[in-house]
Scaffold this motif. Structure first.
Motif, PDB file in Angstrom:
ATOM      1  N   ASN A  68      11.745 -14.261  -5.264  1.00 31.05           N
ATOM      2  CA  ASN A  68      10.778 -14.027  -6.318  1.00 31.05           C
ATOM      3  C   ASN A  68      11.198 -12.795  -7.113  1.00 31.05           C
ATOM      4  O   ASN A  68      12.267 -12.236  -6.883  1.00 31.05           O
ATOM      5  CB  ASN A  68       9.380 -13.881  -5.704  1.00 31.05           C
ATOM      6  CG  ASN A  68       8.837 -15.220  -5.243  1.00 31.05           C
ATOM      7  OD1 ASN A  68       8.755 -16.164  -6.026  1.00 31.05           O
ATOM      8  ND2 ASN A  68       8.484 -15.327  -3.966  1.00 31.05           N
ATOM      9  N   LEU A  69      10.367 -12.388  -8.043  1.00 24.10           N
ATOM     10  CA  LEU A  69      10.714 -11.267  -8.908  1.00 24.10           C
ATOM     11  C   LEU A  69      10.145  -9.985  -8.301  1.00 24.10           C
ATOM     12  O   LEU A  69       8.932  -9.889  -8.086  1.00 24.10           O
ATOM     13  CB  LEU A  69      10.146 -11.501 -10.313  1.00 24.10           C
ATOM     14  CG  LEU A  69      10.709 -10.674 -11.466  1.00 24.10           C
ATOM     15  CD1 LEU A  69      10.378 -11.335 -12.801  1.00 24.10           C
ATOM     16  CD2 LEU A  69      10.204  -9.247 -11.465  1.00 24.10           C
ATOM     17  N   ALA A  70      11.022  -9.030  -8.009  1.00 22.95           N
ATOM     18  CA  ALA A  70      10.601  -7.756  -7.425  1.00 22.95           C
ATOM     19  C   ALA A  70      10.849  -6.645  -8.427  1.00 22.95           C
ATOM     20  O   ALA A  70      11.864  -6.639  -9.132  1.00 22.95           O
ATOM     21  CB  ALA A  70      11.358  -7.470  -6.129  1.00 22.95           C
ATOM     22  N   VAL A  71       9.923  -5.701  -8.474  1.00 21.76           N
ATOM     23  CA  VAL A  71      10.073  -4.568  -9.376  1.00 21.76           C
ATOM     24  C   VAL A  71       9.527  -3.324  -8.693  1.00 21.76           C
ATOM     25  O   VAL A  71       8.513  -3.380  -7.991  1.00 21.76           O
ATOM     26  CB  VAL A  71       9.363  -4.834 -10.732  1.00 21.76           C
ATOM     27  CG1 VAL A  71       7.893  -5.162 -10.548  1.00 21.76           C
ATOM     28  CG2 VAL A  71       9.539  -3.660 -11.688  1.00 21.76           C
ATOM     29  N   VAL A  72      10.240  -2.217  -8.847  1.00 24.93           N
ATOM     30  CA  VAL A  72       9.797  -0.945  -8.305  1.00 24.93           C
ATOM     31  C   VAL A  72       9.843   0.076  -9.431  1.00 24.93           C
ATOM     32  O   VAL A  72      10.755   0.078 -10.257  1.00 24.93           O
ATOM     33  CB  VAL A  72      10.676  -0.504  -7.097  1.00 24.93           C
ATOM     34  CG1 VAL A  72      12.120  -0.299  -7.510  1.00 24.93           C
ATOM     35  CG2 VAL A  72      10.134   0.748  -6.454  1.00 24.93           C
ATOM     36  N   GLY A  73       8.803   0.920  -9.487  1.00 26.17           N
ATOM     37  CA  GLY A  73       8.778   1.903 -10.570  1.00 26.17           C
ATOM     38  C   GLY A  73       7.655   2.896 -10.406  1.00 26.17           C
ATOM     39  O   GLY A  73       6.828   2.802  -9.481  1.00 26.17           O
ATOM     40  N   VAL A  74       7.622   3.830 -11.321  1.00 26.51           N
ATOM     41  CA  VAL A  74       6.559   4.828 -11.343  1.00 26.51           C
ATOM     42  C   VAL A  74       5.813   4.800 -12.674  1.00 26.51           C
ATOM     43  O   VAL A  74       4.920   5.619 -12.907  1.00 26.51           O
ATOM     44  CB  VAL A  74       7.113   6.245 -11.065  1.00 26.51           C
ATOM     45  CG1 VAL A  74       7.665   6.326  -9.659  1.00 26.51           C
ATOM     46  CG2 VAL A  74       8.177   6.652 -12.076  1.00 26.51           C
ATOM     47  N   ASP A  75       6.168   3.860 -13.532  1.00 21.85           N
ATOM     48  CA  ASP A  75       5.498   3.691 -14.826  1.00 21.85           C
ATOM     49  C   ASP A  75       5.195   2.208 -15.008  1.00 21.85           C
ATOM     50  O   ASP A  75       6.101   1.376 -15.037  1.00 21.85           O
ATOM     51  CB  ASP A  75       6.398   4.204 -15.957  1.00 21.85           C
ATOM     52  CG  ASP A  75       5.732   4.094 -17.319  1.00 21.85           C
ATOM     53  OD1 ASP A  75       5.750   2.977 -17.890  1.00 21.85           O
ATOM     54  OD2 ASP A  75       5.203   5.106 -17.815  1.00 21.85           O
ATOM     55  N   TYR A  76       3.900   1.880 -15.143  1.00 21.61           N
ATOM     56  CA  TYR A  76       3.498   0.474 -15.200  1.00 21.61           C
ATOM     57  C   TYR A  76       4.050  -0.243 -16.432  1.00 21.61           C
ATOM     58  O   TYR A  76       4.426  -1.421 -16.366  1.00 21.61           O
ATOM     59  CB  TYR A  76       1.983   0.355 -15.185  1.00 21.61           C
ATOM     60  CG  TYR A  76       1.324   0.827 -13.912  1.00 21.61           C
ATOM     61  CD1 TYR A  76       2.051   1.078 -12.752  1.00 21.61           C
ATOM     62  CD2 TYR A  76      -0.058   1.029 -13.860  1.00 21.61           C
ATOM     63  CE1 TYR A  76       1.441   1.509 -11.595  1.00 21.61           C
ATOM     64  CE2 TYR A  76      -0.692   1.454 -12.703  1.00 21.61           C
ATOM     65  CZ  TYR A  76       0.061   1.704 -11.576  1.00 21.61           C
ATOM     66  OH  TYR A  76      -0.553   2.133 -10.427  1.00 21.61           O
ATOM     67  N   ALA A  77       4.099   0.437 -17.568  1.00 20.51           N
ATOM     68  CA  ALA A  77       4.618  -0.199 -18.784  1.00 20.51           C
ATOM     69  C   ALA A  77       6.091  -0.537 -18.632  1.00 20.51           C
ATOM     70  O   ALA A  77       6.547  -1.623 -19.041  1.00 20.51           O
ATOM     71  CB  ALA A  77       4.405   0.716 -19.989  1.00 20.51           C
ATOM     72  N   ASP A  78       6.856   0.362 -18.027  1.00 26.05           N
ATOM     73  CA  ASP A  78       8.272   0.079 -17.806  1.00 26.05           C
ATOM     74  C   ASP A  78       8.460  -1.017 -16.763  1.00 26.05           C
ATOM     75  O   ASP A  78       9.404  -1.822 -16.852  1.00 26.05           O
ATOM     76  CB  ASP A  78       9.001   1.355 -17.371  1.00 26.05           C
ATOM     77  CG  ASP A  78       9.220   2.333 -18.521  1.00 26.05           C
ATOM     78  OD1 ASP A  78       9.291   1.880 -19.675  1.00 26.05           O
ATOM     79  OD2 ASP A  78       9.313   3.547 -18.254  1.00 26.05           O
TER      80      ASP A  78
END
Length: 571
Positions: free
Chosen positions: A459-469
């Motif tokens: 599936n599609l995984a995303v990690v970040g500290v900014d929701y828009a990015d």
């Protein structure tokens, strides 16, 4: 090219010239450990003469050089190299890897039997010999949503395919121990054939039960103590050194001349950038010898031991009757291939150009609706929150409990404490589900990275500290049919399209290598400290590796083998 028995006998006896003769080299004899000056005669795809002098229609001077058997990667997912089987062949065969035992369960989890069929077709065309293990865990558990499901009835018709060895890594070891009906049906269908294992941290009586089910090999041992128990209980242990999972240093003390017949080498998951910078099985050989392992033990593990473990009796030695898989090197310690023959074919650009090809499968596989920043929030009011803790160099993770305050109904990321948001979004068009949580260990201070390489459901995984990015990076992957993306401040800094199933590029491996260089550099501008952040992200979604993971259905406590934190999973 397969030749008649008459030709093999005559050329082996030396009564007619051999097709090819490697002249004046020294063969590293994996039986005695000696370096023996000899010609090597080859008829078609078979070695027919050693320990003597031969003439050939084609003669290649190997004076001053050493000949060793071709290397066998005993367990890998070619999809994790991010290139097609043809580009993988072109990338690693010149390094001496002449046999690859692959499990195509990455593409199978996207498109099922169509993906396995793609690899079976490709394996008949490559210069290296690609053998296929039939994917046992599609999906790996009931706690994720994959693009396909394969049961025993789907796999059994392929058992006798000439490219198939057996059943691939049986990841659902809790299912085996619980005697899950689906697990037992697959094991029964392949009973008596080779079944590959996958049982991280499994010990004692539970390990006995797992092995008793007919499972013969295992690559998840991360300590010498764990590996020794598995060896003593009859398993062949595959020492792994991939882009993320690096177990060679821990297991090298076991790689002695006494134990080497029962130890093999594998990469599991290794991308073209790591291959370019360090190498493949050749890198493992150099590293092991540098750690003080005897060369005889290392070269046995790299070839003969793997051939024996997987029933490939036609290779692993430079000896009459064996497949002509030969690597010519200058020194055992350096292991730098100057010439490679795979099945008697010199692995050069002409050989690669002469291959056929197979049309790609699983295009347009990223089926997600437009994602918005608000979808990445993580509500909750508990005193502490479970956090996935990364252990660099390992795919095992920690389960941390950390106090994260709620702000306006959301528990936001906290870069100062290295607490990033992680989300997994179902991308096969089946449920539209998503889950969010926290991860520590990336070092992210800004922006986001996203990937559709997300083991094993992808599936599609995303990690970040900014929701828009995070939303930007994830949406970009839909536009490019999957891959990797790095986002910061409302723009994409780097990307790599993987349109074949959201896993594999259609570009040459050199282009993929260069794109990975750009992606790694872009990730570092976000503060990422991991050497290989993208594959590390992929393994955070694998719910059969202890201790805490996340799928599209929620956080998974692997030790309890159940979903926890379901409040964060939602359509």
């Amino acid at each position: 090219m397969r030749r008649s028995l008459s030709d093999l006998i005559d050329q082996g006896r030396g009564v007619v010239p051999a097709d090819v003769v490697l002249k004046n080299g020294r063969v590293f004899d994996l039986i005695t450990g000696e370096l023996v000056q000899t010609d090597v005669a080859i008829c078609g795809d078979t070695i027919v003469g050693t320990f003597g002098s031969y003439t050939g229609r084609r003669e290649i001077d190997c004076t001053g050089r050493i000949l060793v058997p071709g290397f066998i990667d005993t367990h890998l997912h070619i999809e994790s190299s991010l290139v097609t089987p043809f580009e993988f062949d072109r990338c690693v065969t010149p390094r001496g890897i002449t046999t690859a035992i692959c499990d195509p369960h990455e593409i199978a989890n996207v498109c099922g039997l169509e993906g396995i069929g793609y690899f079976l077709q490709a394996s008949a065309l490559t210069v290296m010999d690609i053998r296929v293990q039939l994917s046992s865990c599609v999906p790996s558990t009931h706690m994720e949503t994959s693009g396909a499901m394969l049961d025993a009835g789907d796999l059994a018709p392929l058992r006798d395919h000439p490219r198939v060895i057996g059943l691939a890594e049986f990841m659902n070891f809790p299912g085996v121990l619980a005697k899950d009906e689906s697990c037992l049906a697959k094991l029964e269908a392949f009973r008596g054939r080779h079944i590959d294992g996958h049982a991280p941290l499994l010990r004692g009586h539970d390990l006995n039960g797992y092995i008793a089910a007919g499972i013969r090999t295992e690559h998840e041992a991360t300590t010498a103590d764990e590996a020794l128990e598995k060896l003593r209980k009859g398993m062949r242990v595959l020492i792994r050194e991939g882009s993320v999972s690096k177990d060679l240093h821990a297991l090298a003390p076991l790689l002695t001349e006494r134990l080497s017949p029962y130890l093999c080498l594998c990469t599991d998951d290794r991308n073209p950038l790591d291959i370019a910078e360090h190498g493949h099985i050749d890198h493992m050989i150099r590293t092991a010898i540098g750690l003080g392992v005897p060369p005889l033990a290392v070269y046995r593990a790299a070839s003969l031991s793997g051939a024996e473990a997987f029933g490939l009796k036609d290779r692993g030695l430079i000896a009459p009757g064996k497949r002509a898989d030969i690597v010519v090197i200058d020194a055992l310690e350096e292991c730098r291939a100057v010439l490679v023959l795979a099945g008697g074919v010199v692995a050069d650009e002409a050989a690669f150009a002469a291959r056929g090809t197979v049309a790609p499968v699983a295009r347009q596989s990223v089926k997600v609706a437009g994602l918005t920043p608000g979808m990445f929030g993580c509500p909750g009011k508990a005193a502490t929150t479970p956090v996935i803790g990364i252990l660099p160099g390992k795919i095992i993770t920690e389960r941390l409990q950390i106090a994260i305050p709620t702000v306006e109904g959301d528990r936001p990321p906290d870069p100062a404490r290295d607490l990033a948001r992680i989300a997994v979004i179902e991308r096969h068009g089946r449920t539209g589900g998503r889950a969010t949580g926290f991860v520590r260990g990336f070092g992210l201070q800004r922006g986001a990275i996203a990937s559709t390489v997300c083991h094993d459901h992808h599936n599609l995984a995303v990690v970040g500290v900014d929701y828009a990015d995070m939303a930007l990076a994830a949406n970009r992957l839909r536009e490019i049919e999957g891959g990797f993306a790095v986002a910061l401040g409302g723009r994409i800094l780097a990307e790599l399209a993987l349109p074949l199933g959201g896993l594999i590029s259609l570009q040459p491996f050199e282009a993929v290598r260069d794109a990975l260089t750009d992606l790694r550099a872009a990730a570092r501008t976000l503060g990422v400290t991991l050497e290989e952040p993208f594959l590390q992200l992929a393994f955070l979604a694998l719910p059969v590796i202890p201790h805490l993971k996340i799928t599209d259905r929620g956080l998974v406590d692997v030790d309890r083998f159940e979903i926890v934190g379901q409040g964060d999973a939602r359509p």
